[in-house]
Design a protein around this motif. Structure first.
Motif, PDB file in Angstrom:
ATOM      1  N   PRO A 176       0.793  -1.238   0.000  1.00  0.00           N
ATOM      2  CA  PRO A 176       0.000   0.000   0.000  1.00  0.00           C
ATOM      3  C   PRO A 176       0.823   1.286   0.000  1.00  0.00           C
ATOM      4  O   PRO A 176       0.370   2.309  -0.512  1.00  0.00           O
ATOM      5  CB  PRO A 176      -0.826  -0.123   1.294  1.00  0.00           C
ATOM      6  N   TRP A 177       2.022   1.267   0.547  1.00  0.00           N
ATOM      7  CA  TRP A 177       2.816   2.485   0.584  1.00  0.00           C
ATOM      8  C   TRP A 177       3.217   2.938  -0.824  1.00  0.00           C
ATOM      9  O   TRP A 177       3.522   4.120  -1.042  1.00  0.00           O
ATOM     10  CB  TRP A 177       4.066   2.302   1.450  1.00  0.00           C
ATOM     11  N   MET A 178       3.172   2.025  -1.803  1.00  0.00           N
ATOM     12  CA  MET A 178       3.505   2.390  -3.176  1.00  0.00           C
ATOM     13  C   MET A 178       2.304   2.944  -3.942  1.00  0.00           C
ATOM     14  O   MET A 178       2.436   3.369  -5.092  1.00  0.00           O
ATOM     15  CB  MET A 178       4.083   1.192  -3.932  1.00  0.00           C
ATOM     16  N   ALA A 179       1.146   2.925  -3.315  1.00  0.00           N
ATOM     17  CA  ALA A 179      -0.069   3.421  -3.978  1.00  0.00           C
ATOM     18  C   ALA A 179      -0.367   4.875  -3.624  1.00  0.00           C
ATOM     19  O   ALA A 179      -1.378   5.425  -4.064  1.00  0.00           O
ATOM     20  CB  ALA A 179      -1.262   2.540  -3.608  1.00  0.00           C
ATOM     21  N   ARG A 180       0.500   5.496  -2.842  1.00  0.00           N
ATOM     22  CA  ARG A 180       0.273   6.895  -2.474  1.00  0.00           C
ATOM     23  C   ARG A 180       0.419   7.813  -3.685  1.00  0.00           C
ATOM     24  O   ARG A 180       1.157   7.512  -4.615  1.00  0.00           O
ATOM     25  CB  ARG A 180       1.275   7.314  -1.398  1.00  0.00           C
ATOM     26  N   PRO A 181      -0.285   8.949  -3.671  1.00  0.00           N
ATOM     27  CA  PRO A 181      -0.152   9.915  -4.773  1.00  0.00           C
ATOM     28  C   PRO A 181       1.279  10.446  -4.855  1.00  0.00           C
ATOM     29  O   PRO A 181       1.928  10.675  -3.835  1.00  0.00           O
ATOM     30  CB  PRO A 181      -1.132  11.030  -4.391  1.00  0.00           C
ATOM     31  N   LEU A 182       1.739  10.623  -6.069  1.00  0.00           N
ATOM     32  CA  LEU A 182       3.080  11.139  -6.298  1.00  0.00           C
ATOM     33  C   LEU A 182       3.024  12.615  -6.681  1.00  0.00           C
ATOM     34  O   LEU A 182       2.042  13.066  -7.281  1.00  0.00           O
ATOM     35  CB  LEU A 182       3.760  10.353  -7.431  1.00  0.00           C
ATOM     36  N   PRO A 183       4.044  13.373  -6.362  1.00  0.00           N
ATOM     37  CA  PRO A 183       4.072  14.779  -6.777  1.00  0.00           C
ATOM     38  C   PRO A 183       4.257  14.893  -8.284  1.00  0.00           C
ATOM     39  O   PRO A 183       4.832  14.004  -8.920  1.00  0.00           O
ATOM     40  CB  PRO A 183       5.293  15.337  -6.018  1.00  0.00           C
ATOM     41  N   GLN A 184       3.745  15.978  -8.841  1.00  0.00           N
ATOM     42  CA  GLN A 184       3.927  16.210 -10.269  1.00  0.00           C
ATOM     43  C   GLN A 184       5.398  16.473 -10.565  1.00  0.00           C
ATOM     44  O   GLN A 184       6.037  17.270  -9.905  1.00  0.00           O
ATOM     45  CB  GLN A 184       3.082  17.414 -10.718  1.00  0.00           C
ATOM     46  N   ARG A 185       5.922  15.767 -11.571  1.00  0.00           N
ATOM     47  CA  ARG A 185       7.319  15.945 -11.943  1.00  0.00           C
ATOM     48  C   ARG A 185       7.440  15.956 -13.455  1.00  0.00           C
ATOM     49  O   ARG A 185       6.906  15.069 -14.141  1.00  0.00           O
ATOM     50  CB  ARG A 185       8.185  14.821 -11.362  1.00  0.00           C
ATOM     51  N   LEU A 186       8.166  16.934 -13.965  1.00  0.00           N
ATOM     52  CA  LEU A 186       8.374  17.037 -15.401  1.00  0.00           C
ATOM     53  C   LEU A 186       9.189  15.854 -15.919  1.00  0.00           C
ATOM     54  O   LEU A 186       8.970  15.368 -17.028  1.00  0.00           O
ATOM     55  CB  LEU A 186       9.086  18.353 -15.728  1.00  0.00           C
ATOM     56  N   GLY A 187      10.129  15.361 -15.097  1.00  0.00           N
ATOM     57  CA  GLY A 187      10.961  14.247 -15.517  1.00  0.00           C
ATOM     58  C   GLY A 187      10.149  12.994 -15.799  1.00  0.00           C
ATOM     59  O   GLY A 187      10.494  12.209 -16.692  1.00  0.00           O
ATOM     60  N   ARG A 188       9.071  12.787 -15.057  1.00  0.00           N
ATOM     61  CA  ARG A 188       8.242  11.600 -15.277  1.00  0.00           C
ATOM     62  C   ARG A 188       7.554  11.688 -16.639  1.00  0.00           C
ATOM     63  O   ARG A 188       7.476  10.704 -17.375  1.00  0.00           O
ATOM     64  CB  ARG A 188       7.202  11.478 -14.160  1.00  0.00           C
ATOM     65  N   LYS A 189       7.044  12.861 -16.961  1.00  0.00           N
ATOM     66  CA  LYS A 189       6.390  13.044 -18.256  1.00  0.00           C
ATOM     67  C   LYS A 189       7.404  12.934 -19.388  1.00  0.00           C
ATOM     68  O   LYS A 189       7.123  12.333 -20.437  1.00  0.00           O
ATOM     69  CB  LYS A 189       5.711  14.419 -18.297  1.00  0.00           C
TER      70      LYS A 189
END
Length: 251
Positions: free
Chosen positions: A187-200
């Motif tokens: 479950p700890w991996m299902a938390r919302p992630l911050p917006q990051r340009l690198g991910r996009k």
């Protein structure tokens, strides 16, 4: 009944019916049915798919639309559907049409490239429209992300089926789904992630590499190089997100 005793807190039945018919879910359903014709046209005209492959692509598209429509009713916070979600829906239709070359590897690689380039070019347009129309939402962001993941998975499967790349290319099609499964298990991996340009940026590179390996007669060296660079970029992006979630797992 006098006006003094009329309950104005509830809309009249006719007004309620009008609102229901013009709700985002109903508008999405109408657009989805229209989009099904578009998927069938792309599958038969551009992808040269036979009746069976076209039927599978169209059925998969409609099944995905049913799921998205259900999520709109439960999680979409706005009264207007907006052009942003229609663009994402169009991208989902393009991804569905790419089921045809997976089932029939004889489809021209250039047709696959043309459709994938258009789908990738529209990535970001939906987000821009959402911001411009003030229709940003977690639903829209998730819808866009799932379409990106489906597009990547289908391009990876097509590259493998057409013999354009080796099994390593499948790594570019599964990271999102592996991340989802990990979230169910931990479950700890299902938390919302911050917006990051690198991910996009990593997602764009992933799909761009998958488009490159669709080029007919591409050299094995170039295909391996494109896939390898994209795999490293995704490993860095997902590794950074996992590290961020790990440090906050007890919070």
């Amino acid at each position: 009944m006098s006006l003094l005793h009329t309950d104005f807190s509830r809309p009249a039945p006719a007004i309620a019916r009008t609102r229901a018919v013009t709700s985002p879910a109903w508008r999405f359903a109408a657009a989805a049915l229209l989009g099904a014709w578009g998927v069938a046209l792309l599958a038969t005209w551009l992808m040269q798919g036979d009746t069976g492959a076209t039927g599978v692509a169209t059925a998969a598209y409609l099944a995905a639309c049913a799921f998205v429509g259900h999520r709109i009713q439960r999680a979409y916070p706005h009264d207007a559907l907006g052009w942003c979600n229609l663009v994402t829906l169009a991208r989902m239709g393009m991804a569905a049409a790419l089921i045809v070359p997976v089932l029939d590897p004889g489809v021209s690689g250039w047709a696959v490239i043309a459709l994938a380039v258009v789908a990738l070019s529209l990535d970001g347009v939906d987000g821009w429209l959402a911001r411009r129309q003030n229709l940003c939402s977690d639903f829209g962001a998730r819808f866009d992300m799932e379409v990106d993941a489906a597009l990547a998975a289908l391009l990876a499967l097509n590259a493998l089926a057409a013999g354009q790349a080796g099994p390593l290319v499948l790594i570019l099609g599964v990271p999102h789904y592996l991340f989802l499964v990990s979230g169910w298990m931990m479950p700890w991996m299902a938390r919302p992630l911050p917006q990051r340009l690198g991910r996009k940026a990593g997602c764009v590179l992933q799909i761009a590499a998958l488009i490159v390996v669709q080029v007919p007669a591409i050299s094995p060296t170039l295909a391996t190089l494109a896939v390898g660079i994209a795999v490293l970029a995704l490993a860095w992006s997902f590794g950074r997100d996992i590290h961020w979630l790990w440090r906050r797992r007890a919070g």
